[in-house]
Design a protein around this motif. Structure first.
Motif, mmCIF file in Angstrom:
data_model
loop_
_atom_site.group_PDB
_atom_site.id
_atom_site.type_symbol
_atom_site.label_atom_id
_atom_site.label_comp_id
_atom_site.label_asym_id
_atom_site.label_seq_id
_atom_site.Cartn_x
_atom_site.Cartn_y
_atom_site.Cartn_z
ATOM 1 N N HIS A 24 -72.938 23.460 -56.227
ATOM 2 C CA HIS A 24 -71.980 24.448 -56.738
ATOM 3 C C HIS A 24 -71.918 25.658 -55.799
ATOM 4 O O HIS A 24 -72.883 25.937 -55.088
ATOM 5 C CB HIS A 24 -72.428 24.881 -58.137
ATOM 6 C CG HIS A 24 -71.413 25.718 -58.851
ATOM 7 N ND1 HIS A 24 -70.252 25.182 -59.352
ATOM 8 C CD2 HIS A 24 -71.382 27.049 -59.135
ATOM 9 C CE1 HIS A 24 -69.554 26.150 -59.930
ATOM 10 N NE2 HIS A 24 -70.211 27.298 -59.804
ATOM 11 N N VAL A 25 -70.800 26.356 -55.855
ATOM 12 C CA VAL A 25 -70.605 27.533 -55.015
ATOM 13 C C VAL A 25 -71.750 28.535 -55.240
ATOM 14 O O VAL A 25 -72.201 28.739 -56.363
ATOM 15 C CB VAL A 25 -69.213 28.164 -55.300
ATOM 16 C CG1 VAL A 25 -69.076 28.589 -56.749
ATOM 17 C CG2 VAL A 25 -68.932 29.328 -54.381
ATOM 18 N N ASP A 26 -72.228 29.082 -54.145
ATOM 19 C CA ASP A 26 -73.276 30.117 -54.176
ATOM 20 C C ASP A 26 -74.657 29.636 -54.621
ATOM 21 O O ASP A 26 -75.538 30.452 -54.855
ATOM 22 C CB ASP A 26 -72.868 31.296 -55.082
ATOM 23 C CG ASP A 26 -72.082 32.320 -54.293
ATOM 24 O OD1 ASP A 26 -71.990 32.160 -53.065
ATOM 25 O OD2 ASP A 26 -71.552 33.274 -54.895
ATOM 26 N N HIS A 27 -74.857 28.357 -54.794
ATOM 27 C CA HIS A 27 -76.193 27.886 -55.184
ATOM 28 C C HIS A 27 -77.150 27.816 -53.992
ATOM 29 O O HIS A 27 -78.337 27.585 -54.177
ATOM 30 C CB HIS A 27 -76.108 26.546 -55.931
ATOM 31 C CG HIS A 27 -75.742 26.722 -57.375
ATOM 32 N ND1 HIS A 27 -75.903 25.763 -58.321
ATOM 33 C CD2 HIS A 27 -75.215 27.797 -58.025
ATOM 34 C CE1 HIS A 27 -75.500 26.224 -59.500
ATOM 35 N NE2 HIS A 27 -75.076 27.455 -59.335
ATOM 36 N N GLY A 28 -76.580 28.036 -52.773
ATOM 37 C CA GLY A 28 -77.466 28.173 -51.607
ATOM 38 C C GLY A 28 -77.417 27.037 -50.598
ATOM 39 O O GLY A 28 -78.353 26.868 -49.815
ATOM 40 N N THR A 30 -75.581 26.633 -47.815
ATOM 41 C CA THR A 30 -75.597 27.065 -46.419
ATOM 42 C C THR A 30 -76.949 27.642 -46.036
ATOM 43 O O THR A 30 -77.484 27.342 -44.964
ATOM 44 C CB THR A 30 -74.481 28.107 -46.182
ATOM 45 O OG1 THR A 30 -73.272 27.563 -46.710
ATOM 46 C CG2 THR A 30 -74.306 28.422 -44.717
ATOM 47 N N THR A 31 -77.508 28.452 -46.924
ATOM 48 C CA THR A 31 -78.810 29.063 -46.619
ATOM 49 C C THR A 31 -79.874 27.984 -46.427
ATOM 50 O O THR A 31 -80.663 28.030 -45.479
ATOM 51 C CB THR A 31 -79.227 30.026 -47.764
ATOM 52 O OG1 THR A 31 -78.099 30.820 -48.115
ATOM 53 C CG2 THR A 31 -80.364 30.918 -47.363
ATOM 54 N N ASN A 138 -83.069 25.436 -56.204
ATOM 55 C CA ASN A 138 -83.172 26.599 -55.310
ATOM 56 C C ASN A 138 -83.357 27.920 -56.065
ATOM 57 O O ASN A 138 -83.147 27.996 -57.259
ATOM 58 C CB ASN A 138 -81.896 26.644 -54.448
ATOM 59 C CG ASN A 138 -82.012 27.633 -53.307
ATOM 60 O OD1 ASN A 138 -83.112 27.884 -52.812
ATOM 61 N ND2 ASN A 138 -80.900 28.202 -52.884
ATOM 62 N N ASP A 141 -87.577 31.996 -56.109
ATOM 63 C CA ASP A 141 -88.137 33.342 -55.936
ATOM 64 C C ASP A 141 -87.566 34.322 -56.963
ATOM 65 O O ASP A 141 -88.052 35.441 -57.101
ATOM 66 C CB ASP A 141 -87.838 33.848 -54.518
ATOM 67 C CG ASP A 141 -86.364 33.841 -54.216
ATOM 68 O OD1 ASP A 141 -85.796 34.892 -53.952
ATOM 69 O OD2 ASP A 141 -85.736 32.773 -54.274
ATOM 70 N N SER A 206 -87.133 27.794 -52.279
ATOM 71 C CA SER A 206 -86.442 29.057 -52.090
ATOM 72 C C SER A 206 -85.939 29.028 -50.651
ATOM 73 O O SER A 206 -86.733 29.106 -49.711
ATOM 74 C CB SER A 206 -87.377 30.252 -52.304
ATOM 75 O OG SER A 206 -86.728 31.403 -51.781
ATOM 76 N N ALA A 207 -84.632 28.885 -50.508
ATOM 77 C CA ALA A 207 -84.062 28.851 -49.158
ATOM 78 C C ALA A 207 -84.242 30.212 -48.510
ATOM 79 O O ALA A 207 -84.493 30.325 -47.314
ATOM 80 C CB ALA A 207 -82.590 28.468 -49.232
ATOM 81 N N LYS A 208 -84.147 31.249 -49.344
ATOM 82 C CA LYS A 208 -84.238 32.602 -48.813
ATOM 83 C C LYS A 208 -85.638 32.906 -48.298
ATOM 84 O O LYS A 208 -85.825 33.504 -47.245
ATOM 85 C CB LYS A 208 -83.862 33.594 -49.912
ATOM 86 C CG LYS A 208 -83.576 34.975 -49.412
ATOM 87 C CD LYS A 208 -82.981 35.799 -50.507
ATOM 88 C CE LYS A 208 -82.752 37.206 -50.041
ATOM 89 N NZ LYS A 208 -82.222 38.006 -51.150
HETATM 90 N N1 LIG Z 1 -82.908 35.048 -54.053
HETATM 91 C C1 LIG Z 1 -82.407 34.002 -53.409
HETATM 92 N N2 LIG Z 1 -81.149 34.040 -52.967
HETATM 93 C C2 LIG Z 1 -80.671 32.955 -52.310
HETATM 94 C C3 LIG Z 1 -81.456 31.811 -52.079
HETATM 95 N N3 LIG Z 1 -80.710 30.916 -51.404
HETATM 96 C C4 LIG Z 1 -79.501 31.472 -51.232
HETATM 97 N N4 LIG Z 1 -79.474 32.710 -51.770
HETATM 98 C C5 LIG Z 1 -78.357 33.647 -51.796
HETATM 99 O O1 LIG Z 1 -77.312 33.098 -52.578
HETATM 100 C C6 LIG Z 1 -76.052 33.428 -52.035
HETATM 101 C C7 LIG Z 1 -75.271 32.171 -51.761
HETATM 102 O O2 LIG Z 1 -75.886 31.404 -50.761
HETATM 103 P P1 LIG Z 1 -75.106 30.436 -49.809
HETATM 104 O O3 LIG Z 1 -76.103 29.736 -48.969
HETATM 105 O O4 LIG Z 1 -73.988 31.130 -49.135
HETATM 106 O O5 LIG Z 1 -74.516 29.467 -50.905
HETATM 107 P P2 LIG Z 1 -73.508 28.268 -50.708
HETATM 108 O O6 LIG Z 1 -73.864 27.295 -51.767
HETATM 109 O O7 LIG Z 1 -73.520 27.802 -49.300
HETATM 110 O O8 LIG Z 1 -72.170 28.956 -51.063
HETATM 111 P P3 LIG Z 1 -70.670 28.530 -50.641
HETATM 112 O O9 LIG Z 1 -70.699 28.180 -49.187
HETATM 113 O O10 LIG Z 1 -69.896 29.761 -50.955
HETATM 114 O O11 LIG Z 1 -70.339 27.374 -51.528
HETATM 115 C C8 LIG Z 1 -76.341 34.243 -50.766
HETATM 116 O O12 LIG Z 1 -76.241 35.590 -51.094
HETATM 117 C C9 LIG Z 1 -77.767 33.865 -50.420
HETATM 118 O O13 LIG Z 1 -78.435 34.870 -49.743
HETATM 119 C C10 LIG Z 1 -82.808 31.805 -52.556
HETATM 120 O O14 LIG Z 1 -83.581 30.883 -52.409
HETATM 121 N N5 LIG Z 1 -83.208 32.930 -53.212
#
Ligand SMILES: Nc1nc2c(ncn2[C@@H]2O[C@H](COP(=O)(O)OP(=O)(O)OP(=O)(O)O)[C@@H](O)[C@H]2O)c(=O)[nH]1
Length: 589
Positions: A24-28, A30-31, A138, A141, A206-208
């Protein structure tokens, strides 16, 4: 002790399994992908990622190093090849061998948010392609009581957390496990699974904070080599690739970014590709791969073997379709052309009464169509490409106003089409998120139904078909009171009814829907009606199908201002009934 007999087969040579990341969007996505590929730094530089090609290899040595504290014995794969574009739409656009290009997938779920619409769409697509996957749960943290520990291993990290944290984590994992069970999937935390063929592994990450990536690599590698050995066996055959992106470069000509998933390709090879005008052959002018060291430069090579992300410079200016195959021709032209045509077929159930869908590639066309179908929305036609004026003109001429809509998924509306849309009643819904498009389409259909119903109320009688429900007979005469099902069209107080032999069947005196008196009732619905001037079991009978009588004077007009297909079908039935007595009924002005 194991001894090798001279008859034992040589170990199979494996290629890198191809991995796609979905979620899903923003679930991480790319990170996580950045952390895995080690491109996090390069990605932050402007334009850093654009220099890379289609997919990134994570070498076996890197995997072994990352997992050295885990039980990583017996890894036979040469590495993992991660597709650079995450997401389920990209996943379904990348095809190979009639299935998905990716051999295996990572479904990213934000552990705190759980399953969301695009998670479900991803699961649908993975199931459809029968692609094995693991789940990266994901953002661990962000769970309460989190204590930062300097380790990349989840296994080490969790040992150092307080019990409160462990409980909170487990509660979230079981939420996911329970939800997935509703979708027919068995899952569990990876370190509690004994049989990975029956249970989907959930790896908390935790990708971050870079926690859990070694376990992701470990589970992926184990799964791939244990259960996909035949698929990932390297075959010394003519190269097979899937084109991910077509680049038109002024100086160099056409460059195709692709993932080579089987065999070998070399400079000078003849290759077949699919273009907007059908399959053609061309020659490989130059070949490039990503360099291992710098994230930003490409290396020119003479020959490449699978699996690898490649850039192929071709010798002709062709309108190549992305998502389609690129196959090396080695004296097997006919078979290659057939393979290419086969791969370009669209697999969507069509209905002559339905809407028109356009998308950027075959895979996404199928993905959006699948989700629309799931919601009961039928599709009349589906095609790859932007929305053109021609599309609008075609849809404009459709009889049923509910079909006058074009869905555009990841496509643009061409300028001249915009004018055509403005001067027509054609609805256009575009976007890049499947579930939003589906929702908007449902809203559009509801809204148009309302408008049509409103128009009907203001104007002439509407063809309608009703059925008396024999279990709801309340009174047999003066007036007859019965429950009926409005099967098509709209009935209203004052409408005359006819039987299927054309005989008069009474006049509707009143309509009650759920204890409320109404003047009109649209199909589909079950309501009670009072019918004057007839007696039950004399002129009309339980289980009878009756029609609203249409005056001959309005037939032409109804045909000129067509309504939904089912209403027009009912009108045709009424005309047939009338013509049994008068063959020219409805032909006069
Ligand atoms: N706290 C936390 N934030 C995270 C983690 N992984 C990703 N994020 C944050 O979540 C947000 C979305 O991460 P993205 O990697 O852009 O997510 P995405 O699923 O690729 O999103 P889209 O490309 O928009 O579909 C960013 O602000 C990241 O910094 C994590 O493990 N912990």
């Amino acid at each position: 002790m194991e001894t090798k007999s001279s008859t034992s087969l040589p170990a199979k040579k494996l290629r890198q399994p191809i991995v796609c990341v979905l979620g899903h969007v923003d679930h991480g996505k790319t990170t996580l992908l950045d952390i895995i590929r080690g491109t996090a730094v390069a990605n932050k530089e402007p334009g850093g990622i654009t220099q890379r090609i289609a997919a990134t290899t994570v070498d076996i040595n890197k995997i072994l190093k990352a997992t050295e504290k885990l039980n990583n014995k017996g890894m036979k794969i040469p590495g993992l090849l991660f597709i650079d574009t995450p997401g389920h739409v990209a996943f379904s656009n990348m095809r190979a061998r009639g299935g998905a290009l990716a051999d295996i997938a990572v479904l990213v779920i934000d552990i705190n948010e759980g399953i969301m619409p695009q998670t479900v769409e991803s699961i649908d697509i993975l199931k459809k392609f029968k692609t094995p996957f693991i789940i990266a749960a994901n953002k661990i943290d962000l769970i309460p009581f989190f204590t930062d520990v300097k380790t990349n291993l989840f296994t080490e990290f969790i040992r150092k957390q307080r019990q409160e944290y462990v409980n909170e984590l487990d509660a979230r994992i079981y939420n996911i496990v329970n939800k997935l069970y509703e979708y027919g999937l068995n899952s569990d935390r990876f370190d509690r699974i004994s049989d990975f063929t029956k249970t989907i592994a959930i790896v908390p990450v935790s990708a971050k904070k870079n926690i859990g990536v070694p376990e992701i690599l470990m589970v992926l590698a184990g799964l791939a080599q244990r259960f996909l050995e035949s698929e990932i066996e390297y075959k010394d055959i003519n190269g097979h690739a899937t084109i991910i992106e077509v680049r038109r470069e002024e100086s160099a000509g056409i460059a195709l970014d692709a993932v080579l998933y089987q065999g070998t390709i070399s400079v000078g090879d003849t290759v077949a590709v699919n273009t907007k005008t059908g399959p053609v052959t061309t020659k490989v002018k130059a070949l490039f791969v990503n360099t291992g060291k710098s994230q930003r430069s490409l290396k020119e090579v003479e020959t490449v073997s699978a699996a690898e992300g490649i850039r192929v410079l071709i010798s002709d200016k062709l309108d190549v379709i992305s998502g389609s195959p690129l196959i090396v021709v080695k004296g097997n032209m006919e078979q290659v052309m057939k393979e290419i045509e086969e791969a370009s077929k669209v697999d969507i159930p069509l209905d002559e009464n339905g809407i028109y869908v356009k998308a950027e590639a075959i895979g996404s066309l199928e993905a959006i169509s699948y989700e629309l179908n799931k919601q009961g929305i039928k599709i009349r036609a589906a095609a790859v490409g932007d929305i053109t004026k021609r599309d609008v003109m075609d849809v404009q001429t459709l009889q049923d106003p509910l079909n006058r809509i074009i869905i555009g998924f990841n496509v643009s509306i061409l300028p001249e089409a915009k004018d055509a849309i403005e001067s027509s009643d054609v609805g256009v819904i575009t976007g890049d998120i499947i579930y939003k498009i589906v929702e908007d389409t449902q809203k559009w259909i509801e809204e148009r139904k309302k408008q049509l119903s409103q128009k009907r109320k203001e104007a002439m009688p509407v063809p309608a078909k009703i059925r008396i429900l024999p279990q709801y007979i309340f009174r047999a005469s003066k007036p007859v009171i019965v429950g009926i099902r409005v099967e098509t069209g709209q009935i209203k107080v004052g409408d005359n009814l006819i039987r299927s032999d054309g005989k008069y069947a009474g006049t509707i005196k009143s309509i009650r829907n759920d204890e409320v008196s109404v003047r009109y009732q649209d199909a589909p619905a079950e309501v009670a009606v009072a019918i004057d001037n007839v007696t039950l079991n004399r002129q009309i009978f339980p289980d009878d199908v009756l029609y609203v009588d249409i005056p001959e004077s309005v037939v032409k007009e109804l045909r000129k201002a067509p309504m939904e297909k089912e209403i027009m079908d009912t009108l045709e039935e009424i005309i047939k009934i009338k013509r049994k007595e008068n063959p020219f009924w409805g032909t006069k002005v």
